[in-house]
Scaffold this motif. Sequence first.
Motif: not given
Lengths: 199, 199
Positions: A182-199
């Motif tokens: 909720d509190y994160l900026d768009d850039g961080t969320i975009t990066t986090a999505l792109k570099s998503r890790a397998a569980l």
Amino acid sequence: MREEGPLDSLIKALARLPGLGPRSARRIALHLLTNQDKTMRPLMNALQQTAEQIRPCGTCGNLDLSDPCRICQDPKRIKDSLCVVAGVADLWAIERTGAYKGQYHILGGVLSALDGIGPDELRLHSLLERVRENPPEEIILALSATVDGQATAHYLTDKLEDITDAKISRLAHGVPVGGELDYLDDGTITTALKSRAAL
Amino acid sequence: MREEGPLDSLIKALARLPGLGPRSARRIALHLLTNQDKTMRPLMNALQQTAEQIRPCGTCGNLDLSDPCRICQDPKRIKDSLCVVAGVADLWAIERTGAYKGQYHILGGVLSALDGIGPDELRLHSLLERVRENPPEEIILALSATVDGQATAHYLTDKLEDITDAKISRLAHGVPVGGELDYLDDGTITTALKSRAAL
């Protein structure tokens, strides 16, 4: 009372410290004066000793009692990993985690066109020399995720690739541990999505 | 890095200052170390000079370069008005307004049963002696509007009325200038209503 003289200088010197303003400086000055034995003397002694004994390490640029510093001297630390940080505060922050056991190199800042900081203002020459003389296996560019920090990382990568085959890496980007989306900026969320890790 | 030695002492000494914690202390220590000439030396000199030169005034308790202090020495200040304050910070606050031109007496705190501060811990004896020797026309008890401050004012009034005919007054209570009624506590509004002034 028009404050003049030493008390005024003390308040001014305190107000120049990061995070303090005239009001908090006045409060601290008063606290120091009214508790001279308990607060002023220990602070003066600590300042004196720090100024006399702490010096920058000629190898990595860390501030310590000895040169080379404890980290550079430590035989238990991994020799073929080099972590490049902007300042001593960053080194301390990484050391507090205990997650890194290699060597450091402090740049003394990041490249910044706005602040007029070019390659010559940083400890860049000594970094390249160090890498040339003792080629590490990995170089971690642990610089801030700001525009200047990332520009510096790119510049360093260019320069380092010319002289070494070491693996050059940067810190991962993503959601901070404990952070709410909720509190994160768009850039961080975009990066986090792109570099998503397998569980 | 496990910080030990002088740097650790410096951070501890800084963290003990009012308004600072370990984090801001570390930041300040680092700032001092990386800008030794511009910030550390001036701060050390200012502390040294302050410690050497500033002393409490034997008459009023103010901290100044001279004893008696500039306020007690000033021939232009009104001699027959005495303002009793809890601490030096309060004296400075009143002096900054420029609204008072009389003498001061610093109590060094207020009576507090919880903190174990009784009459003997305060500069009460010297206040009574001073009033007995040089009876002022008016005594202003400029103490905080807290329970302890007001209890101290009542105690002082009792003691002072025994030895002097001086007019004893306290600061007015009411709405702070610039204050909004919405945000004020009930006690202040009640007091302000009771002491309403004619327009």
